[in-house]
Design an enzyme around this catalytic site. Structure first.
Site, PDB file in Angstrom:
ATOM      1  N   GLN A   1       0.823  -1.201   0.000  1.00 33.59           N
ATOM      2  CA  GLN A   1       0.000   0.000   0.000  1.00 33.59           C
ATOM      3  C   GLN A   1       0.861   1.256   0.000  1.00 33.59           C
ATOM      4  O   GLN A   1       0.523   2.249  -0.644  1.00 33.59           O
ATOM      5  CB  GLN A   1      -0.933   0.006   1.219  1.00 33.59           C
ATOM      6  N   GLU A   2       1.987   1.203   0.689  1.00 35.10           N
ATOM      7  CA  GLU A   2       2.845   2.383   0.793  1.00 35.10           C
ATOM      8  C   GLU A   2       3.626   2.660  -0.490  1.00 35.10           C
ATOM      9  O   GLU A   2       3.763   3.808  -0.904  1.00 35.10           O
ATOM     10  CB  GLU A   2       3.823   2.213   1.963  1.00 35.10           C
TER      11      GLU A   2
END
Length: 490
Positions: free
Chosen positions: A315-316
């Protein structure tokens, strides 16, 4: 006279013996235990189900799945242990349920509508689903039932979908379809995805849990109205266990248990879309194998599921070690310089250091949350704090409490987070404005990636099973040398 008296005595004795026998027989019959009493006496609730991501499976931490969680709560209500038994297919499941000495009930995402439903009884419904016709992207999309004629169609043998097609065939005799007891929903979707069949029918919840693995599948149209999932119990007139099941399901709906389970297993399944699903499938194969050992090492050191840490990393940065944002956060786990220093990270662009630092930071946040927040909510709160900060999260919790909601339940607090971006709400908080809506999406995305990683790395999905399933499993598929890492910017 004596002979007559003796005769009368013999008759009386015979009548007395007969009466005693009938009385004992009646007592014996009256004492036959009910279905509920048998479960309570044995101390075990035997439940038959299917092995699928929407029902029941095992991961590193043990048994899990929507149906498993619900059945476990029911067993706890009865004060007995839960014993799960799996069936090879639906026919096998119903056969096990109907067999003398078989399981007490079937909890397997069942929709009443089979042709032989007379042999079982169904509970109150607990989750509404919609039967859907599935086709392959790029092919002509069917839009109505008659468009199924002339197509290669396969469904689960003995399913309600097979019963639906049987009814449709009465209207369109030229309709042809296959029923198979050698496949599961995952197999049917894979067959559509690669073009082995043209169409299949699955329920909306099954598609939601599986579509990300097969990015080419699409919904053609809904095949009928929404209907409810139910548990199945053996036929007969013994209502003892059925009454207890219905009371439990009604209470689970009223008290929010079903909603919490829906949120846990289905509340975050629509966040990827086609592009996200296709991209994630590629990155599972091409990128994660390079960093998987680092995630596993950090997970072991911190006693945390490595797949959750990997989901945060995706996600990052999409698992890009050189990722950089305009705000100055960098690296695979997108650490600020301040966080990196606090976690002992000297080089944020070193993937191993970044993973270790980000993982340590997440676990630290989770450990600092109030003890009143229990798992799995605790991890979701930690994800939110990882993204927005603990102070803003606390504002949202206090807001939830003022609204009469539970500040320890993610399902309630996530409703409050978007308010932190609205002046009429954040003006009343201690820490002010925050992009809480983005945090909700952050948590949803991480949970979805985590679910996918959990499913494709479960113990039984190994070796030839993975190859046959067509899933992209990190650590098994080889990394392609021409994979483009990108420019490192989001």
């Amino acid at each position: 006279m004596f002979a007559l008296t003796a005769y009368r005595l013999r008759c009386a004795a015979w009548l007395l013996a007969t009466g005693i026998f009938l009385l004992l027989a009646g007592c014996s019959e009256a004492k036959a235990p009910t279905a509920l009493e048998r479960v309570q006496k044995e101390g075990v609730l035997r439940v038959v189900t299917r092995n699928s991501p929407a029902t029941y499976f095992q991961d590193r931490n043990g048994e899990t799945g929507f149906e498993y969680e619900l059945a476990k709560r029911f067993a706890e209500r009865l004060g007995v242990e839960l014993k799960i038994e799996t069936a090879d297919n639906l026919d096998d499941l119903y056969a096990q349920l109907s067999r003398a000495g078989g399981p007490a009930l079937a909890a397997a995402g069942l929709t009443p509508g089979r042709q032989d439903d007379a042999s079982v009884r169904y509970s109150h419904t607990y989750l509404d689903v919609t039967p859907q016709v599935i086709y392959r992207n790029g092919q002509q999309r069917p839009t109505r039932p008659e468009d199924l004629v002339g197509k290669r169609i396969m469904v689960l043998k003995g399913s309600s979908h097979a019963a639906q097609l049987a009814e449709l065939k009465k209207q369109y005799p030229e309709l042809k379809y296959d029923e198979s007891d050698a496949v599961e929903v995952v197999d049917l979707l894979r067959m559509v995805d690669v073009g082995d069949i043209d169409l299949t029918l699955v329920d909306s919840n099954e598609l939601a849990m599986n579509q990300v693995y097969f990015p080419n599948v699409r919904v053609a149209f809904d095949f009928g109205e929404a209907r409810g999932l139910a548990w199945a119990l053996p036929g007969g007139d013994d209502d003892s266990l059925m009454n207890e099941v219905n009371a439990f399901l009604d209470q689970a709906k009223k008290e929010g248990l079903l909603q919490r389970l829906k949120d846990r297993y289905y509340g975050h399944v629509d966040v990827l879309g086609y592009v996200g699903a296709y991209t994630f499938a590629q990155h599972l194969q091409q990128r994660l194998p390079r960093y998987e050992s680092h995630f596993k090492q950090s997970g072991k050191q911190l006693d945390t599921d490595w797949r959750l840490l990997a989901a945060i990393g995706y996600q990052e940065s999409l698992w890009q070690p050189s990722a950089t944002s305009k705000t100055g956060v960098r690296g695979l786990m997108m650490l600020t310089n301040r966080t990196a220093q606090a976690m002992g990270v000297s080089n944020r662009l070193d993937p191993k250091q970044s993973i270790q630092g980000g993982s340590k930071y997440f676990v630290q946040i989770r450990s600092e949350l109030p003890e009143s927040i229990r798992e799995p909510d605790r991890s979701w709160f930690a994800l939110a704090a990882y993204n927005i900060g603990g102070a803003h999260l606390e504002d949202a919790r206090k807001m939830a409490e003022k609204e009469g909601l539970n500040p320890n339940k993610w399902l309630d607090v996530k409703k409050m987070l978007p308010r932190l971006a609205q002046k009429r709400w954040y003006a009343k908080t201690r820490y002010g404005y925050a992009r809480g809506g983005e945090t909700v999406h952050f948590v949803q995305n991480v949970r979805r990636y985590y679910d996918i990683l959990t499913w494709v790395t479960q113990p039984q999905m190994e070796g030839s099973q993975i190859a046959e399933s067509g899933l992209h499993l990190p650590g098994v598929n080889k990394t392609r040398p021409d994979d483009d890492e990108g420019d490192g910017k989001l």
